[in-house]
Design a protein around this motif. Structure first.
Motif, PDB file in Angstrom:
ATOM      1  N   ASP A 132       1.300  -1.197   0.119  1.00 24.66           N
ATOM      2  CA  ASP A 132       0.190   0.257   0.340  1.00 24.66           C
ATOM      3  C   ASP A 132       1.032   1.101   0.071  1.00 24.66           C
ATOM      4  O   ASP A 132       0.631   2.588  -0.521  1.00 24.66           O
ATOM      5  CB  ASP A 132      -0.830  -0.231   1.335  1.00 24.66           C
ATOM      6  CG  ASP A 132      -1.775  -1.236   1.186  1.00 24.66           C
ATOM      7  OD1 ASP A 132      -2.329  -1.708   0.116  1.00 24.66           O
ATOM      8  OD2 ASP A 132      -2.343  -1.775   1.950  1.00 24.66           O
ATOM      9  N   LEU A 133       2.280   0.875   0.343  1.00 25.05           N
ATOM     10  CA  LEU A 133       3.091   2.448   0.122  1.00 25.05           C
ATOM     11  C   LEU A 133       3.996   2.579  -1.008  1.00 25.05           C
ATOM     12  O   LEU A 133       4.304   3.567  -1.067  1.00 25.05           O
ATOM     13  CB  LEU A 133       3.852   2.253   1.718  1.00 25.05           C
ATOM     14  CG  LEU A 133       3.615   2.092   3.211  1.00 25.05           C
ATOM     15  CD1 LEU A 133       4.722   1.766   3.912  1.00 25.05           C
ATOM     16  CD2 LEU A 133       3.174   3.661   3.154  1.00 25.05           C
ATOM     17  N   ILE A 134       4.456   1.539  -1.821  1.00 24.39           N
ATOM     18  CA  ILE A 134       5.022   1.642  -2.913  1.00 24.39           C
ATOM     19  C   ILE A 134       4.215   1.538  -4.224  1.00 24.39           C
ATOM     20  O   ILE A 134       4.652   2.182  -4.590  1.00 24.39           O
ATOM     21  CB  ILE A 134       5.910   0.443  -3.071  1.00 24.39           C
ATOM     22  CG1 ILE A 134       6.734   0.124  -1.383  1.00 24.39           C
ATOM     23  CG2 ILE A 134       6.418   0.073  -3.717  1.00 24.39           C
ATOM     24  CD1 ILE A 134       7.705  -0.760  -1.051  1.00 24.39           C
ATOM     25  N   ALA A 135       3.256   1.192  -4.375  1.00 29.66           N
ATOM     26  CA  ALA A 135       1.954   1.298  -5.073  1.00 29.66           C
ATOM     27  C   ALA A 135       1.635   2.337  -5.322  1.00 29.66           C
ATOM     28  O   ALA A 135       2.308   2.082  -7.264  1.00 29.66           O
ATOM     29  CB  ALA A 135       0.980   0.182  -5.270  1.00 29.66           C
ATOM     30  N   PRO A 136       1.310   2.712  -5.267  1.00 31.41           N
ATOM     31  CA  PRO A 136       1.187   4.440  -5.217  1.00 31.41           C
ATOM     32  C   PRO A 136       2.254   5.297  -5.899  1.00 31.41           C
ATOM     33  O   PRO A 136       1.880   6.339  -6.355  1.00 31.41           O
ATOM     34  CB  PRO A 136       0.367   5.397  -4.171  1.00 31.41           C
ATOM     35  CG  PRO A 136       0.254   4.731  -3.302  1.00 31.41           C
ATOM     36  CD  PRO A 136       1.084   2.890  -4.037  1.00 31.41           C
ATOM     37  N   LEU A 137       3.659   4.978  -5.705  1.00 31.73           N
ATOM     38  CA  LEU A 137       4.807   5.649  -5.760  1.00 31.73           C
ATOM     39  C   LEU A 137       5.816   5.322  -7.312  1.00 31.73           C
ATOM     40  O   LEU A 137       6.740   5.493  -7.469  1.00 31.73           O
ATOM     41  CB  LEU A 137       5.393   5.767  -4.672  1.00 31.73           C
ATOM     42  CG  LEU A 137       4.819   6.496  -3.382  1.00 31.73           C
ATOM     43  CD1 LEU A 137       5.651   6.596  -2.556  1.00 31.73           C
ATOM     44  CD2 LEU A 137       4.320   7.721  -3.249  1.00 31.73           C
ATOM     45  N   LEU A 138       5.135   4.088  -7.439  1.00 24.51           N
ATOM     46  CA  LEU A 138       5.677   2.844  -8.465  1.00 24.51           C
ATOM     47  C   LEU A 138       5.539   3.772 -10.185  1.00 24.51           C
ATOM     48  O   LEU A 138       4.705   3.950 -10.356  1.00 24.51           O
ATOM     49  CB  LEU A 138       5.201   1.535  -8.235  1.00 24.51           C
ATOM     50  CG  LEU A 138       6.143   0.606  -9.028  1.00 24.51           C
ATOM     51  CD1 LEU A 138       7.267  -0.048  -8.669  1.00 24.51           C
ATOM     52  CD2 LEU A 138       5.460  -0.861  -9.124  1.00 24.51           C
ATOM     53  N   ARG A 139       6.898   3.599 -10.726  1.00 25.43           N
ATOM     54  CA  ARG A 139       6.814   3.816 -12.054  1.00 25.43           C
ATOM     55  C   ARG A 139       7.377   2.950 -12.805  1.00 25.43           C
ATOM     56  O   ARG A 139       8.153   2.379 -12.448  1.00 25.43           O
ATOM     57  CB  ARG A 139       7.436   4.955 -12.775  1.00 25.43           C
ATOM     58  CG  ARG A 139       6.430   6.508 -11.978  1.00 25.43           C
ATOM     59  CD  ARG A 139       7.186   7.590 -12.321  1.00 25.43           C
ATOM     60  NE  ARG A 139       6.460   9.434 -11.748  1.00 25.43           N
ATOM     61  CZ  ARG A 139       5.210   9.812 -12.612  1.00 25.43           C
ATOM     62  NH1 ARG A 139       5.229   9.470 -13.561  1.00 25.43           N
ATOM     63  NH2 ARG A 139       4.996  10.757 -12.262  1.00 25.43           N
ATOM     64  N   ARG A 140       6.613   2.230 -14.001  1.00 25.33           N
ATOM     65  CA  ARG A 140       7.608   1.288 -14.819  1.00 25.33           C
ATOM     66  C   ARG A 140       7.930   2.007 -16.087  1.00 25.33           C
ATOM     67  O   ARG A 140       7.109   2.874 -16.586  1.00 25.33           O
ATOM     68  CB  ARG A 140       6.333   0.488 -14.959  1.00 25.33           C
ATOM     69  CG  ARG A 140       6.895  -0.796 -16.510  1.00 25.33           C
ATOM     70  CD  ARG A 140       7.350  -2.137 -15.151  1.00 25.33           C
ATOM     71  NE  ARG A 140       7.883  -3.020 -15.927  1.00 25.33           N
ATOM     72  CZ  ARG A 140       7.347  -4.139 -16.317  1.00 25.33           C
ATOM     73  NH1 ARG A 140       5.839  -4.133 -15.687  1.00 25.33           N
ATOM     74  NH2 ARG A 140       7.668  -5.379 -16.865  1.00 25.33           N
ATOM     75  N   ASN A 141       9.091   1.622 -16.316  1.00 30.82           N
ATOM     76  CA  ASN A 141       9.498   2.172 -17.307  1.00 30.82           C
ATOM     77  C   ASN A 141      10.259   3.606 -17.323  1.00 30.82           C
ATOM     78  O   ASN A 141       9.959   4.314 -18.811  1.00 30.82           O
ATOM     79  CB  ASN A 141       9.303   2.212 -18.775  1.00 30.82           C
ATOM     80  CG  ASN A 141       9.493   0.182 -19.022  1.00 30.82           C
ATOM     81  OD1 ASN A 141      10.225  -0.590 -18.552  1.00 30.82           O
ATOM     82  ND2 ASN A 141       8.259  -0.327 -19.605  1.00 30.82           N
ATOM     83  N   PRO A 142      10.354   4.294 -16.120  1.00 31.37           N
ATOM     84  CA  PRO A 142      10.149   5.358 -16.144  1.00 31.37           C
ATOM     85  C   PRO A 142      11.860   6.346 -16.884  1.00 31.37           C
ATOM     86  O   PRO A 142      12.320   5.189 -17.026  1.00 31.37           O
ATOM     87  CB  PRO A 142      11.093   5.508 -14.490  1.00 31.37           C
ATOM     88  CG  PRO A 142      11.506   4.534 -13.645  1.00 31.37           C
ATOM     89  CD  PRO A 142      11.049   3.451 -14.763  1.00 31.37           C
ATOM     90  N   THR A 143      11.494   7.758 -16.651  1.00 29.98           N
ATOM     91  CA  THR A 143      12.547   7.475 -18.324  1.00 29.98           C
ATOM     92  C   THR A 143      13.903   8.745 -17.713  1.00 29.98           C
ATOM     93  O   THR A 143      13.290   9.477 -16.383  1.00 29.98           O
ATOM     94  CB  THR A 143      12.593   8.707 -19.465  1.00 29.98           C
ATOM     95  OG1 THR A 143      11.537   8.305 -19.904  1.00 29.98           O
ATOM     96  CG2 THR A 143      13.584   9.408 -20.125  1.00 29.98           C
TER      97      THR A 143
END
Length: 253
Positions: free
Chosen positions: A118-129
């Protein structure tokens, strides 16, 4: 068997007439094609842009690890057939190999462990530049909020037998990490916004571990600079534990 003698003079005259006719057709075709030819104006590149610039940028981006294949000859029945061969070789989707599946397993484990938090999921980005040195490069994951980057990570498969390709891949990524440690890292977001990356940010190399002695030796060579740069190596089976540690850091922020 039926046969007939032919007058040589008659045959020679026919061949000469045929050659003359063919030459006339060829000259007509050449004139016809010349009508489609026209001089092409060069592109106005300007003083600050030259054809060599893209090559220089690619060289910097890959830490001088550009590889140019040697000249090869391809046999095809037609131009369309040649096009299909090139598409299948360089663009078409191939069946994932065991090594690709291993790398995907690492990424999937991260996606699952981080996504269930619940803490990490809202802040997670996939394939960030990420922009550091050279051209901007995609990392596999980043964890960030409005003005703070908690972690950026990349997945590697050290169970590969092609040591040269793996070392080139690691060197290019390590070059980017060096730029971040020197204080030049930026996480590019959607649109025009971005977040400056602290030089002490947590940088993670999530790995599928080496199996053979040769692969272990490649791992040692590849990760020598990572120790100096403070890159944290997390193997496949330790990703869940690492996710819990990341949660603790987010809570403390």
């Amino acid at each position: 068997m039926a046969y007939q003698f032919v007058d040589p003079k008659s045959v020679g005259a026919q061949q000469k007439a045929f050659s003359s006719s063919m030459n006339a057709h060829i000259q007509s075709l050449v004139k016809h094609l010349q009508g489609y030819c026209s001089e092409q104006e060069g592109l106005p590149l300007g003083q600050s842009v030259s054809p060599g610039n893209p090559i220089q940028e690619w060289s910097v981006d890959s830490n001088n690890a550009l590889i140019i294949d040697p000249y090869r000859t391809m046999v095809a029945e037609s131009v369309e057939h040649a096009r299909d061969i090139l598409f299948s070789r360089y663009i078409g989707v191939e069946k994932p190999s065991v090594r690709h599946q291993q790398l995907r397993a690492v990424k999937k484990r991260i996606q699952q462990a981080y996504g269930e938090s619940d803490l990490i999921a809202p802040l997670l980005r996939r394939n960030p530049t990420v922009k550091s040195v050279g051209m901007a490069k995609h990392f596999d994951f980043s964890v960030s909020e409005e003005a703070n980057v908690f972690e950026i990570s990349m997945a590697f498969n050290f169970a590969k037998d092609n040591a040269k390709d793996l070392l080139n891949e690691v060197d290019a990524w390590t070059w980017k990490v060096t730029g971040i440690r020197d204080g030049s890292g930026t996480l590019l977001l959607d649109g025009q916004s971005s977040i400056s990356i602290n030089r002490h940010v947590s940088i993670v190399a999530a790995i599928y571990p080496a199996e053979s002695e040769q692969q272990i030796e490649t791992y040692r060579k590849a990760t020598q600079e990572w120790i100096e740069l403070g890159v944290e190596v997390v193997d496949l089976e330790s990703i869940n534990d690492h996710a819990r540690q990341l949660e603790d850091r987010i809570r403390a922020a």
